[in-house]
Design a protein around this motif. Structure first.
Motif, PDB file in Angstrom:
ATOM      1  N   GLY A  94       0.824  -1.206   0.000  1.00 15.95           N
ATOM      2  CA  GLY A  94       0.000   0.000   0.000  1.00 15.95           C
ATOM      3  C   GLY A  94       0.854   1.250   0.000  1.00 15.95           C
ATOM      4  O   GLY A  94       2.087   1.197   0.118  1.00 15.95           O
ATOM      5  N   LYS A  95       0.200   2.383  -0.107  1.00 12.82           N
ATOM      6  CA  LYS A  95       0.894   3.669  -0.178  1.00 12.82           C
ATOM      7  C   LYS A  95       1.059   4.245   1.222  1.00 12.82           C
ATOM      8  O   LYS A  95       0.086   4.395   1.959  1.00 12.82           O
ATOM      9  CB  LYS A  95       0.100   4.634  -1.062  1.00 12.82           C
ATOM     10  CG  LYS A  95       0.738   5.994  -1.224  1.00 12.82           C
ATOM     11  CD  LYS A  95      -0.018   6.820  -2.247  1.00 12.82           C
ATOM     12  CE  LYS A  95      -1.445   7.087  -1.797  1.00 12.82           C
ATOM     13  NZ  LYS A  95      -2.176   7.951  -2.742  1.00 12.82           N
ATOM     14  N   PRO A  96       2.298   4.569   1.614  1.00 10.47           N
ATOM     15  CA  PRO A  96       2.496   5.170   2.941  1.00 10.47           C
ATOM     16  C   PRO A  96       1.983   6.599   2.979  1.00 10.47           C
ATOM     17  O   PRO A  96       1.912   7.281   1.952  1.00 10.47           O
ATOM     18  CB  PRO A  96       4.019   5.107   3.127  1.00 10.47           C
ATOM     19  CG  PRO A  96       4.576   5.059   1.738  1.00 10.47           C
ATOM     20  CD  PRO A  96       3.570   4.330   0.907  1.00 10.47           C
ATOM     21  N   GLY A  97       1.636   7.063   4.188  1.00 14.17           N
ATOM     22  CA  GLY A  97       1.140   8.433   4.336  1.00 14.17           C
ATOM     23  C   GLY A  97       2.267   9.445   4.393  1.00 14.17           C
ATOM     24  O   GLY A  97       2.225  10.489   3.745  1.00 14.17           O
ATOM     25  N   ILE A  98       3.303   9.147   5.175  1.00 14.96           N
ATOM     26  CA  ILE A  98       4.459  10.033   5.350  1.00 14.96           C
ATOM     27  C   ILE A  98       5.720   9.209   5.135  1.00 14.96           C
ATOM     28  O   ILE A  98       5.820   8.070   5.581  1.00 14.96           O
ATOM     29  CB  ILE A  98       4.476  10.668   6.755  1.00 14.96           C
ATOM     30  CG1 ILE A  98       3.203  11.482   7.008  1.00 14.96           C
ATOM     31  CG2 ILE A  98       5.705  11.552   6.947  1.00 14.96           C
ATOM     32  CD1 ILE A  98       3.094  12.028   8.419  1.00 14.96           C
ATOM     33  N   ILE A  99       6.692   9.811   4.459  1.00 12.14           N
ATOM     34  CA  ILE A  99       7.982   9.167   4.237  1.00 12.14           C
ATOM     35  C   ILE A  99       9.048   9.922   5.011  1.00 12.14           C
ATOM     36  O   ILE A  99       9.188  11.146   4.871  1.00 12.14           O
ATOM     37  CB  ILE A  99       8.345   9.135   2.736  1.00 12.14           C
ATOM     38  CG1 ILE A  99       7.565   8.055   2.012  1.00 12.14           C
ATOM     39  CG2 ILE A  99       9.842   8.895   2.534  1.00 12.14           C
ATOM     40  CD1 ILE A  99       7.947   6.635   2.396  1.00 12.14           C
ATOM     41  N   LEU A 100       9.807   9.189   5.814  1.00  9.27           N
ATOM     42  CA  LEU A 100      10.945   9.757   6.527  1.00  9.27           C
ATOM     43  C   LEU A 100      12.224   9.332   5.826  1.00  9.27           C
ATOM     44  O   LEU A 100      12.377   8.164   5.461  1.00  9.27           O
ATOM     45  CB  LEU A 100      10.973   9.260   7.976  1.00  9.27           C
ATOM     46  CG  LEU A 100       9.688   9.422   8.807  1.00  9.27           C
ATOM     47  CD1 LEU A 100       9.900   8.891  10.222  1.00  9.27           C
ATOM     48  CD2 LEU A 100       9.241  10.871   8.834  1.00  9.27           C
ATOM     49  N   ALA A 101      13.129  10.299   5.624  1.00 11.46           N
ATOM     50  CA  ALA A 101      14.388   9.993   4.943  1.00 11.46           C
ATOM     51  C   ALA A 101      15.468  10.953   5.417  1.00 11.46           C
ATOM     52  O   ALA A 101      15.172  12.054   5.906  1.00 11.46           O
ATOM     53  CB  ALA A 101      14.214  10.078   3.423  1.00 11.46           C
ATOM     54  N   ASP A 102      16.728  10.562   5.243  1.00 10.49           N
ATOM     55  CA  ASP A 102      17.838  11.408   5.670  1.00 10.49           C
ATOM     56  C   ASP A 102      18.224  12.382   4.565  1.00 10.49           C
ATOM     57  O   ASP A 102      17.546  12.493   3.526  1.00 10.49           O
ATOM     58  CB  ASP A 102      19.027  10.547   6.101  1.00 10.49           C
ATOM     59  CG  ASP A 102      19.547   9.659   4.964  1.00 10.49           C
ATOM     60  OD1 ASP A 102      19.208   9.916   3.790  1.00 10.49           O
ATOM     61  OD2 ASP A 102      20.288   8.695   5.262  1.00 10.49           O
ATOM     62  N   LYS A 103      19.323  13.089   4.769  1.00 12.50           N
ATOM     63  CA  LYS A 103      19.731  14.154   3.843  1.00 12.50           C
ATOM     64  C   LYS A 103      20.140  13.626   2.475  1.00 12.50           C
ATOM     65  O   LYS A 103      20.193  14.386   1.508  1.00 12.50           O
ATOM     66  CB  LYS A 103      20.882  14.947   4.459  1.00 12.50           C
ATOM     67  CG  LYS A 103      20.508  15.693   5.729  1.00 12.50           C
ATOM     68  CD  LYS A 103      21.702  16.439   6.303  1.00 12.50           C
ATOM     69  CE  LYS A 103      21.316  17.162   7.595  1.00 12.50           C
ATOM     70  NZ  LYS A 103      22.466  17.889   8.188  1.00 12.50           N
ATOM     71  N   GLY A 104      20.434  12.359   2.386  1.00  6.83           N
ATOM     72  CA  GLY A 104      20.789  11.788   1.093  1.00  6.83           C
ATOM     73  C   GLY A 104      19.647  11.821   0.097  1.00  6.83           C
ATOM     74  O   GLY A 104      19.870  11.686  -1.114  1.00  6.83           O
ATOM     75  N   TYR A 105      18.419  12.006   0.587  1.00  5.81           N
ATOM     76  CA  TYR A 105      17.240  12.066  -0.280  1.00  5.81           C
ATOM     77  C   TYR A 105      16.719  13.497  -0.431  1.00  5.81           C
ATOM     78  O   TYR A 105      15.596  13.705  -0.883  1.00  5.81           O
ATOM     79  CB  TYR A 105      16.127  11.180   0.297  1.00  5.81           C
ATOM     80  CG  TYR A 105      16.471   9.711   0.324  1.00  5.81           C
ATOM     81  CD1 TYR A 105      16.149   8.874  -0.745  1.00  5.81           C
ATOM     82  CD2 TYR A 105      17.131   9.156   1.420  1.00  5.81           C
ATOM     83  CE1 TYR A 105      16.464   7.529  -0.716  1.00  5.81           C
ATOM     84  CE2 TYR A 105      17.442   7.806   1.453  1.00  5.81           C
ATOM     85  CZ  TYR A 105      17.114   7.002   0.385  1.00  5.81           C
ATOM     86  OH  TYR A 105      17.425   5.672   0.407  1.00  5.81           O
ATOM     87  N   ASP A 106      17.539  14.470  -0.052  1.00  7.18           N
ATOM     88  CA  ASP A 106      17.133  15.881  -0.138  1.00  7.18           C
ATOM     89  C   ASP A 106      17.101  16.318  -1.598  1.00  7.18           C
ATOM     90  O   ASP A 106      18.125  16.639  -2.199  1.00  7.18           O
ATOM     91  CB  ASP A 106      18.114  16.745   0.663  1.00  7.18           C
ATOM     92  CG  ASP A 106      17.738  18.216   0.642  1.00  7.18           C
ATOM     93  OD1 ASP A 106      16.595  18.535   0.253  1.00  7.18           O
ATOM     94  OD2 ASP A 106      18.584  19.050   1.010  1.00  7.18           O
TER      95      ASP A 106
END
Length: 265
Positions: A170-182
């Motif tokens: 399913g589709k997540p509501g919020i994605i958490l990621a570090d600075k590498g995905y900025d």
């Protein structure tokens, strides 16, 4: 009466978990000659290799199936997509039982160091090591529900969208990621897909940005780091010794199955 060989022992899964997993995996059918071993006979030995990091030939003992026999069954599961399909079925059951929390998910890439094999390996300038990269997506509880494989010299960014969007749960509501995905492009793509990104912002001199980053929420990203540690706790995945990517991928899927199965049963 045919005397069956002894079965290796394992503490990775309990009896009910072993029986459940063995019943879900495909089994080869021998049309001629000696009947093939059952999954329940070979699964403990394969899990023993996965957990301990031992060589396949270390399973060679009298009255036991050989290490090559265990390896062939693992490759059979991988080539028949039995491991991936079984993992997805377990995830679907977890989702139906409300044991997956997709409101908040985390993504991160992890490098599995290896020798310089020609099959899906590369030199990572960030880690200064050669290996295979695994991009992993986990729910709020740290349960992995999608992975994407790539050579070690692949940046995390191009793996983000396939990892987040192309999952079967399913589709997540919020994605958490570090600075590498900025990346503004990544944030825009996620918002277009109805996903709210909470990605840390790199501190670049002269850069002006109005991106709202929720720091307390971002600290919950430790759960993806914990899951990466769970995966590498299987010593066969701490360092890739398998020349072919198919064998390494099969072992990785089996490790993911173990992590999820422990939450199901």
């Amino acid at each position: 009466m045919i005397t069956l060989p002894n079965t290796n022992t394992t503490d990775v899964l309990n009896t009910s978990q072993l029986e459940y997993l063995a019943s879900k995996l495909p089994k080869p059918v021998a049309k001629t000659g000696r009947p093939s071993y059952s999954n329940i006979e070979l699964l403990p030995g394969i899990l023993k290799v996965l957990r301990s990091g031992m060589r396949w030939r270390d399973l060679d003992h009298r009255h036991f199936p050989s290490g090559v026999t265990h390896w062939r069954r693992l490759r059979f599961w991988g080539l028949k997509f039995g491991l991936k399909i079984t993992w997805e079925e377990i995830l679907q059951r977890l989702h139906k039982l409300n044991k997956l929390n997709l409101n908040i998910a985390s993504i991160d890439g992890s490098l599995i160091q290896s020798f310089g094999f020609s099959d899906t390996t590369g030199y990572s300038g960030k880690y200064k090591k050669t290996g295979t990269k695994i991009s992993t997506l986990v729910d709020f509880l740290g349960t992995p529900f999608n992975v994407v494989f790539a050579s070690g010299n692949t940046h995390d960014m191009p793996l983000a969208i396939p990892t987040i969007i192309n999952n079967t749960v399913g589709k997540p509501g919020i994605i958490l990621a570090d600075k590498g995905y900025d990346s503004d492009k990544l944030r825009l793509r996620l918002k277009e897909s109805g996903i709210n990104p909470n990605i840390a912002v790199r501190n670049i001199k002269g850069r002006k940005t109005n991106i709202n980053y929720n720091i307390p929420l971002g600290k919950m990203r430790f759960k993806i780091e914990r899951t990466n540690a769970w995966i590498k706790s299987f010593r066969r995945l701490h360092f890739r010794f398998d020349t072919t990517f198919a064998s390494f991928q099969a072992l990785t899927y089996l490790a993911l199955i173990v992590i999820c199965l422990r939450k199901l049963i």
